[in-house]
Design a protein around this motif. Structure first.
Motif, mmCIF file in Angstrom:
data_model
loop_
_atom_site.group_PDB
_atom_site.id
_atom_site.type_symbol
_atom_site.label_atom_id
_atom_site.label_comp_id
_atom_site.label_asym_id
_atom_site.label_seq_id
_atom_site.Cartn_x
_atom_site.Cartn_y
_atom_site.Cartn_z
ATOM 1 N N SER A 18 0.595 -1.365 -0.002
ATOM 2 C CA SER A 18 0.068 -0.163 0.012
ATOM 3 C C SER A 18 0.846 1.148 0.047
ATOM 4 C CB SER A 18 -0.963 0.061 1.210
ATOM 5 O OG SER A 18 -1.698 -0.823 1.327
ATOM 6 N N LEU A 19 1.953 1.303 0.757
ATOM 7 C CA LEU A 19 2.834 2.421 0.734
ATOM 8 C C LEU A 19 3.422 2.745 -0.543
ATOM 9 C CD1 LEU A 19 4.402 4.767 2.376
ATOM 10 C CD2 LEU A 19 6.053 2.789 3.150
ATOM 11 N N TRP A 20 4.083 1.575 -1.187
ATOM 12 C CA TRP A 20 4.627 1.614 -2.454
ATOM 13 C C TRP A 20 3.673 2.033 -3.572
ATOM 14 C CZ3 TRP A 20 8.826 -2.709 -2.808
ATOM 15 C CH2 TRP A 20 9.804 -2.591 -2.035
ATOM 16 N N SER A 21 2.415 1.567 -3.407
ATOM 17 C CA SER A 21 1.329 2.195 -4.352
ATOM 18 C C SER A 21 0.895 3.550 -4.013
ATOM 19 C CB SER A 21 -0.004 1.343 -4.186
ATOM 20 O OG SER A 21 0.333 -0.135 -4.487
ATOM 21 N N ALA A 22 0.961 3.988 -2.949
ATOM 22 C CA ALA A 22 0.746 5.533 -2.750
ATOM 23 C C ALA A 22 1.700 6.363 -3.154
ATOM 24 C CB ALA A 22 0.409 5.634 -1.198
ATOM 25 N N ILE A 23 3.189 5.693 -3.034
ATOM 26 C CA ILE A 23 4.035 6.586 -3.350
ATOM 27 C C ILE A 23 4.111 6.724 -4.903
ATOM 28 C CG2 ILE A 23 6.572 6.395 -3.553
ATOM 29 C CD1 ILE A 23 6.657 5.517 -0.860
ATOM 30 N N PRO A 39 9.971 18.100 -5.474
ATOM 31 C CA PRO A 39 10.651 17.574 -4.279
ATOM 32 C C PRO A 39 10.476 16.035 -4.109
ATOM 33 C CG PRO A 39 10.090 19.724 -3.558
ATOM 34 C CD PRO A 39 9.131 19.473 -4.970
ATOM 35 N N LEU A 40 9.071 15.947 -4.127
ATOM 36 C CA LEU A 40 8.828 14.458 -3.800
ATOM 37 C C LEU A 40 9.185 13.496 -4.831
ATOM 38 C CD1 LEU A 40 6.998 12.147 -2.366
ATOM 39 C CD2 LEU A 40 5.091 12.810 -3.942
ATOM 40 N N LEU A 41 8.992 13.914 -6.016
ATOM 41 C CA LEU A 41 9.737 13.056 -7.089
ATOM 42 C C LEU A 41 11.461 12.725 -7.210
ATOM 43 C CD1 LEU A 41 7.769 14.609 -10.181
ATOM 44 C CD2 LEU A 41 7.452 12.236 -8.895
ATOM 45 N N ILE A 42 12.116 14.000 -6.537
ATOM 46 C CA ILE A 42 13.598 13.790 -6.326
ATOM 47 C C ILE A 42 13.775 12.802 -5.197
ATOM 48 C CG2 ILE A 42 15.579 15.252 -5.635
ATOM 49 C CD1 ILE A 42 14.314 17.520 -7.412
ATOM 50 N N VAL A 43 13.060 12.918 -4.144
ATOM 51 C CA VAL A 43 13.491 12.163 -2.902
ATOM 52 C C VAL A 43 12.968 10.747 -3.578
ATOM 53 C CG1 VAL A 43 12.459 11.351 -0.768
ATOM 54 C CG2 VAL A 43 12.842 13.776 -1.111
ATOM 55 N N GLN A 44 12.001 10.341 -4.314
ATOM 56 C CA GLN A 44 11.797 9.038 -4.687
ATOM 57 C C GLN A 44 12.987 8.450 -5.416
ATOM 58 O OE1 GLN A 44 7.729 8.099 -6.226
ATOM 59 N NE2 GLN A 44 6.921 9.636 -5.334
ATOM 60 N N ILE A 45 13.331 9.268 -6.498
ATOM 61 C CA ILE A 45 14.487 9.021 -7.347
ATOM 62 C C ILE A 45 15.701 8.663 -6.389
ATOM 63 C CG2 ILE A 45 16.171 9.811 -9.143
ATOM 64 C CD1 ILE A 45 13.896 11.152 -10.152
ATOM 65 N N ILE A 46 16.052 9.218 -5.473
ATOM 66 C CA ILE A 46 17.334 9.007 -4.597
ATOM 67 C C ILE A 46 16.836 7.921 -3.839
ATOM 68 C CG2 ILE A 46 18.440 10.114 -2.689
ATOM 69 C CD1 ILE A 46 17.816 12.890 -3.843
ATOM 70 N N TYR A 47 15.955 7.662 -3.105
ATOM 71 C CA TYR A 47 15.831 6.485 -2.122
ATOM 72 C C TYR A 47 15.698 5.185 -3.142
ATOM 73 C CZ TYR A 47 10.818 5.052 -2.093
ATOM 74 O OH TYR A 47 9.518 4.212 -2.542
ATOM 75 N N LYS A 48 15.022 5.264 -4.234
ATOM 76 C CA LYS A 48 14.986 4.035 -4.798
ATOM 77 C C LYS A 48 16.342 3.703 -5.519
ATOM 78 C CE LYS A 48 10.061 4.630 -5.715
ATOM 79 N NZ LYS A 48 8.931 4.925 -6.595
ATOM 80 N N THR A 49 17.160 4.744 -5.984
ATOM 81 C CA THR A 49 18.022 4.409 -6.550
ATOM 82 C C THR A 49 19.076 3.723 -5.349
ATOM 83 O OG1 THR A 49 18.317 6.040 -7.832
ATOM 84 C CG2 THR A 49 20.508 5.339 -7.489
ATOM 85 N N ILE A 50 19.003 4.307 -4.106
ATOM 86 C CA ILE A 50 20.064 3.721 -2.906
ATOM 87 C C ILE A 50 19.572 2.158 -2.821
ATOM 88 C CG2 ILE A 50 20.249 3.877 -0.434
ATOM 89 C CD1 ILE A 50 20.080 7.091 -0.923
ATOM 90 N N TRP A 51 18.151 2.094 -2.731
ATOM 91 C CA TRP A 51 17.476 0.713 -2.383
ATOM 92 C C TRP A 51 18.171 -0.379 -3.747
ATOM 93 C CZ3 TRP A 51 14.007 -2.789 -4.951
ATOM 94 C CH2 TRP A 51 13.507 -3.644 -4.272
ATOM 95 N N LEU A 52 17.970 0.095 -4.695
ATOM 96 C CA LEU A 52 18.469 -0.792 -6.006
ATOM 97 C C LEU A 52 20.086 -0.931 -6.026
ATOM 98 C CD1 LEU A 52 16.752 1.023 -8.829
ATOM 99 C CD2 LEU A 52 16.274 -1.529 -8.062
#
Length: 90
Positions: A18-23, A39-52
């Motif tokens: 649910s959290l990932w779907s909302a994001i 800002p939200l999109l930039i944070v998403q790009i950063i955290y998803k890159t780190i996770w990968l």
């Protein structure tokens, strides 16, 4: 000794999904209203890159199992959102 692993709980899986779907929905909305949501999109790009890089890549490299569905969605987002955001903000 401590019961089932927390990662095996169906409720936790649903919460994370649910959290990932909302994001994901928020990021798509951000592409429609980029100046408000940049800002939200930039944070998403950063955290998803780190996770990968920190989680998926080592597992993939070792030939171990990893969550392929989220990994491929994140790869697409990390590769496309920067260009889409740049184009939308121009």
């Amino acid at each position: 000794m401590f019961g089932p692993s927390v990662s095996e709980e169906p409720g936790l899986r649903l919460l994370v999904a649910s959290l990932w779907s909302a994001i994901l929905l928020s990021s798509v909305a951000g592409l429609v209203w980029p100046s408000f949501s940049a800002p939200l999109l930039i944070v998403q790009i950063i955290y998803k890159t780190i996770w990968l890089v920190m989680f998926v890549y080592p597992l993939w490299r070792a030939g171990a199992a990893y969550p392929t569905g989220p990994a491929w969605v994140f790869i697409v987002i990390v590769l496309t959102y920067p260009a889409l955001l740049f184009a939308a903000l121009r």
